[in-house]
Design an enzyme around this catalytic site. Sequence first.
Site, PDB file in Angstrom:
ATOM      1  N   ASP B  32      61.195   5.247 -23.913  1.00 38.50           N
ATOM      2  CA  ASP B  32      59.947   5.134 -23.161  1.00 38.50           C
ATOM      3  C   ASP B  32      59.873   6.167 -22.032  1.00 38.50           C
ATOM      4  OD1 ASP B  32      57.693   4.218 -21.857  1.00 38.50           O
ATOM      5  OD2 ASP B  32      58.734   2.558 -20.874  1.00 38.50           O
ATOM      6  N   ASP B 219      53.208   9.256 -22.459  1.00 39.39           N
ATOM      7  CA  ASP B 219      53.975   8.011 -22.406  1.00 39.39           C
ATOM      8  C   ASP B 219      54.284   7.502 -23.816  1.00 39.39           C
ATOM      9  OD1 ASP B 219      55.041   5.546 -21.918  1.00 39.39           O
ATOM     10  OD2 ASP B 219      53.329   4.748 -20.823  1.00 39.39           O
TER      11      ASP B 219
END
Lengths: 46, 437
Positions: B32, B219
């Site tokens: 992430d 992201d």
Amino acid sequence: RLVRIGLKKKKLDLSNRLSEQIEYKERQALGAPLRKYHVRGNLGED
Amino acid sequence: TDIIALKNFMDAQYYGEIGIGTPSQKFTVIFDTGSSNLWVPSSHCYFSVACFFHSKYKSKQSSTYRKNGTSAEIHYGTGAISGFYSQDNVEVGDLVVKHQDFIEATKEPGITFLAAKFDGILGLGFQEISVGKAIPLWYNMVDQGLVNEPIFSFWLNRDADGEEGGELVFGGVDSDHFKGKHTYVPVTQKGYWQFDMGDVLIDGQTTGYCSAGCAAIADSGTSLFVGPTTIIAQINHAIGASGVVSQECKTIVSQYGQTILEMLIAETQPQKICSQIGFCTFDGTRGISMGIESIVDQSVDKSSGGMHDAMCTACEMAVVWMQNQLTRNQTQEQILDYVNQLCDRLPSPNGESAVDCSSLSSMPNISFSIGGKLFDLAPKEYVLKIGDGVAAQCISGFAALDIPPPRGPLWILGDVFMGRYHTVFDYGNLRVGFAEA
């Protein structure tokens, strides 16, 4: 050197979204700021 | 908390495996770039159901474990975890990062992590957003000389069928997974991989929204393309998407609009109307599953004394708007028409909107200007199909979320974008690059 990490892809499924919708309802009830954008707030414990 | 709280793991799709300790204990994690901590469930997690369904780290079984014990808590948009820090070696691919601080999660409340296919999260963001200022794994990888170049890159396979869902490469890029050259933009604020994005175009026509520049982040831990409500509403309107609440609102107007108006004219208090016509009294008939909803309903009723759902919200807003219009001496027909239009502007739960799966061919391309170049997304690239066959649902890949200043307003370029564009995170030169995947 290159370090390669293989990623797996999970299919999106309806059951996950059902769980999420239920949790959304919990959050709605538990924290007023969550009602609109549910960015943060106290989350229900197990 | 403000920073980390952006995450929503509901639609997270891409996972990889890491090992922690000696001998290595395996965990499935989301890599992430929108957070910076590493956490996995702990063997000391006793009271969270989610922990029973996932791999747990057992420090006693690791010869390289080092105790830390500092408590830690991370709030995500769809769940929160808490626990304590520990230190151990982390195996990533064929590398071993030594003395890595990570969080052993002892509480994983809520359903999100219970249903999740992943055990934990491996943050690849900057230390500035690391909870407890723990040094991110990527920093240690670079400092320990495990990679030649301080670069990592993502290829997310949109057409994955089976095992090859994508590839994360530490130390460089894999030329097999992109075409042409990358367009690089500088990181403007360390924390997320944040950069300046330019204009947003619908079928080649400028919206003017970001012509003066908008802050955006790449992201990998977010599925959709997320942006401010104003412009996302415009995009979703253009692709024919409408939110769940919007649909409810329109239903209310068409079925109950006249009744509501008559009640308002008769001076019924606006806040009571929705209860009187049954929209704010949870009766177990709405939603997907009556059984489960009724359980949730009971539990939340105990803690809060009541609950609102999307229909109630929509009803209340419709009533308030109608009342405002009544004071302006509009005709009843004009009011209902006006409220119907306003329904389109209502935000949805999760900021998501639904689209018709059979209408992809008539939807426009959406483009984003980054580093002076246009990056297009075609309908089949920005619409997510959930489920198969007649029961399939399609949701717009554009979701609304208003992030307040000073961090916001902010765009989040999640997997929808990173699947289309191979993404390079260049830590050495503090820049992000995109090329056609």
